[in-house]
Structures are given as C-alpha cells and as structure tokens.
Design an enzyme around this catalytic site. Structure first.
Site, short mmCIF file in Angstrom:
data_model
loop_
_atom_site.label_atom_id
_atom_site.label_comp_id
_atom_site.label_asym_id
_atom_site.label_seq_id
_atom_site.Cartn_x
_atom_site.Cartn_y
_atom_site.Cartn_z
N ARG A 46 0.84 -1.21 0.00
CA ARG A 46 0.00 0.00 0.00
C ARG A 46 0.87 1.25 0.00
O ARG A 46 0.53 2.26 -0.60
CB ARG A 46 -0.95 0.00 1.20
CG ARG A 46 -1.72 1.31 1.35
CD ARG A 46 -2.86 1.22 2.36
NE ARG A 46 -2.52 0.51 3.57
CZ ARG A 46 -1.80 1.02 4.58
NH1 ARG A 46 -1.30 2.24 4.50
NH2 ARG A 46 -1.57 0.30 5.65
N TYR A 98 -16.72 17.59 -14.94
CA TYR A 98 -17.16 16.20 -14.86
C TYR A 98 -18.15 16.01 -13.71
O TYR A 98 -17.91 16.47 -12.59
CB TYR A 98 -15.93 15.30 -14.68
CG TYR A 98 -16.25 13.87 -14.33
CD1 TYR A 98 -17.15 13.13 -15.08
CD2 TYR A 98 -15.65 13.26 -13.23
CE1 TYR A 98 -17.45 11.82 -14.76
CE2 TYR A 98 -15.93 11.95 -12.90
CZ TYR A 98 -16.84 11.23 -13.67
OH TYR A 98 -17.13 9.94 -13.34
N ASP A 170 -7.58 19.60 -13.97
CA ASP A 170 -7.92 18.29 -14.51
C ASP A 170 -7.55 18.31 -16.00
O ASP A 170 -8.18 19.01 -16.80
CB ASP A 170 -9.41 18.02 -14.31
CG ASP A 170 -9.84 16.66 -14.82
OD1 ASP A 170 -9.14 16.07 -15.65
OD2 ASP A 170 -10.93 16.19 -14.40
N LYS A 195 -8.50 7.07 -18.91
CA LYS A 195 -8.85 7.56 -20.23
C LYS A 195 -7.65 7.48 -21.19
O LYS A 195 -7.20 6.41 -21.52
CB LYS A 195 -9.41 8.98 -20.11
CG LYS A 195 -10.45 9.16 -18.99
CD LYS A 195 -11.60 8.19 -19.03
CE LYS A 195 -12.79 8.60 -18.17
NZ LYS A 195 -12.60 8.51 -16.72
#
Length: 379
Positions: A46, A98, A170, A195
């Site tokens: 992690r 978004y 973004d 994406k």
C-alpha cells in the site's frame, strides 16, 4: 528528450535482476526485511510498490513535473487533493466539469464543512470576487467535460499565485500530449488515467503530478494513509498505454477534426462543441496552450427532443453507447443521464448542458467508417 521519446521511455529502466526491458509486475503485498526497519526501500505494497513507483516516475516526466502519484481512480486522486483542506476552507470550482467531481464535492465534502463556489472560468477574472481569506484551492478543467469550454490556465495561475491559492487542473481531456498545465503555472495536475493515458478501456486509475516537495509529501501521506492505491497489474497497463500516447493522440486529433467538421455541415445538426473551431469561445487560448484540439466533442441536433437524441444514441454500430472516453474505440454518451446525471437538471441547464446533448469520444478507427456510422444513425 522530445515528447515521443519521453513517452516511450518515461519511468522505464531495465530490471536490474533480469535485464527485462518492460517493468515487471510486482504482484506482492509485502517485502522481507533483514531486521526491523532494514529493507530495500519497500515495506508494504500500500505504501510502496516497484511497479507503481515506475509509473509514478513516468507520470512526473510526461507532465514535466518532479513528482507523480498513482491512485485507484481519477475520483480517488481528486479526493486526495480535497483532503489537503480543512473544515471552513473554500474552493472555487469550474461550473462546467465532470459530474463525478461535482458529486464528490457536493455530496461528500460539503458535509465536512468545505465550501464550494461554482464559477464560469472562461474569463479568468470571474474567480476574483469569490476569493477571500478562506480560499485555499481553485479547481478547473480544460477542455471541460462535456461542453469543451477552454480555461486560460496561465491567467488563472497568475491570480492564484498572487493570493497564495493552490491551482489544480484536470488535464484528462487534453492529456500530456496536448497540454502541460504545470508549465503554465498550475500547482497540481490531475488525470483520470483510465482515459487517454491507459488508452484501451481496460483499467481504472488516477494520477496527480506536481513540482513542490512539501505538497508531494502531503499527498503521498494521504495516498498511503487512505489507501486508494492501484494494483501493480493496473500500473503495468498504464505504463504500457503511455508508450503509445503520442501515436494514439495524433489519430484521435485527426479523426476528431474530421468528425467535428462533418457534423457541423450536417443539415440535421444544430450545434457542435469542439475547441478547434475558430469561432469556438476562447479558441485563441486553446491554440496557445494546446498542441492540437483532441478527439472529444459534443453536439446537439436541430430536433432538440429527447426522442431524437435517443434515436441517434441507440442507432450507432461502431460508436459504442457507454460511459468513459479516451480509448482506442469510439464511444457515444448522453451526459444528462450518464456521466453528468449527478448534477441537478437546473444546474446542468444553467451551465448550457442540455438534455439533448450528445458527447463523442472519437477513437482511432478509419474515420470514413466513423462518419458513415454517424450518417446512418442521424439519418
């Protein structure tokens, strides 16, 4: 390095134990220690993983930054940025963005005492009236999802730097191939690596890039403590995707332009939102801060009924009706009921997002086939 060379080699070094050219997938949850606290830089997956660290080096390099961090999704990366704040802090956010980001802000973080102001940022000065002593962050995206609005990153950065406010951009729609917000004054760049960076619709992942060491350390602490990290297989897939980003983006841009111009000349299409048109709002800014105009666009039919839009959405054969974007395959999407359904209808309409808007993620297929598919679907 030139951009294409950088994308192919970013974060990649031959594996020291075998000489493998491709970064191995270190599918392990923990690492052996020779004594308590004595290890080879890795304790628990992690916190540290060699595959993820290679990807994070690549993230930094492709955005011309010093540091990169990988997260389990784009929303997880956004979540980490907002966790830099405290109750009472205020955020100025783009009104056109978004829907998942809007949902995170309004449904999760408002409950924790963070205040959000939603502002049209097509004019940078629009944010000034909302700045006060509690303002800690400006959040924007450009081009925006789904109306392709263009924000002048350098102009916004000049304002945020003057007031010692963080600026996060973004950059998902543009990708590092088209635009590098850190070079324009942003403090943090966020990507949904799902994406264009992944590029093949087979991974969910997010990314943050930055230059400031203290900011990186804060965000790494949040990443490690909150645990929204990607697995090594996902990191491998995004590392692989980055290597062909320039090739894919060139075709996305070429196809996107041809599809946009086809739609604009179609007798049944009312309006096309694509930032490469010279009459698109802030086109001159897009031309200045982007290398090309991308493969994302939206359009409305002259028949603005939901029935007409649904007919097109349900009739394409190559464009797949699905959420997401940026993969090699072309997708068609209805923002009002899919990616932006979490935004109240009155807010969507106020921002210009109509119920009949159709969004396209133009892929890398033969563009003649894409145009023929739209032709038969629109009729």
């Amino acid at each position: 390095m030139k951009l294409a060379t950088k994308l192919i080699h970013a974060g990649a070094e031959p594996d020291p134990s075998t000489g493998a050219v491709m970064t191995p997938i270190y599918q392990t949850s923990t690492f052996v220690q020779t004594a308590p606290g004595q290890h080879q830089g890795y304790e628990y997956a992690r916190s540290q993983n060699p595959t993820r660290f290679a990807l994070e080096r690549a993230f930094a390099e492709i955005e011309n930054g010093k540091y990169g961090l990988a997260f389990s999704s784009g929303v997880a990366a956004t979540d980490a940025v907002i966790k830099l704040l405290q109750p009472g802090d205020e955020v100025i956010a783009a009104s056109d963005m978004y829907g998942g980001t809007y949902r995170l802000f309004t449904k999760v973080f408002e409950k924790f005492g963070i205040k959000f102001h939603y502002v049209n940022m097509q004019q940078a000065d629009n944010i000034v009236p909302f700045i006060n002593s509690n303002t800690k962050l400006v959040w924007t995206e450009t081009p925006t999802n789904p109306l392709m609005s263009i924000v002048d990153i350098a102009a916004i950065a000049a304002i945020t730097q003057k007031h010692s406010i963080l600026l996060c951009v973004d950059n998902t729609f543009a990708s590092p191939y088209l635009q590098n917000p850190l070079d324009l004054g942003a403090d943090i760049v966020m990507h949904s690596a799902t994406k264009y960076l992944g590029g093949h619709s087979d991974v969910i992942q997010g990314a943050l890039m930055m230059n400031d060491t203290a900011l990186r350390d804060q965000l790494y602490f949040i990443q490690k403590s909150c645990g929204a990290v990607p697995g090594p297989q996902d990191c491998f897939l995004v590392l692989r995707g980055i290597k062909t980003l320039h090739l894919r983006m060139q075709r996305h841009c070429e196809n996107g332009e041809q599809v946009a111009r086809y739609l604009r000349n179609h007798p049944k299409v009312g309006k096309v939102y694509w930032c490469g048109f010279e009459d698109h709002p802030n086109y001159h800014i897009a031309k200045k801060q982007m290398r090309d105009f991308g493969g994302m666009l939206s359009f409305e039919l002259k028949d603005t009924s939901i029935e007409a839009a649904n007919k097109v959405l349900s009739s394409t054969r190559i464009f797949a009706l699905a959420e997401s974007l940026g993969g090699v395959e072309s997708l068609i999407n209805h923002p009002a009921t899919m990616t932006h359904a979490s935004i109240p209808r009155e807010e969507r309409l106020k921002n210009g997002l109509s119920d009949c808007l159709i969004r396209l993620s133009v892929g890398v297929e033969d563009v003649e086939d894409l145009i023929a598919d739209l032709e038969q679907a629109i009729g």
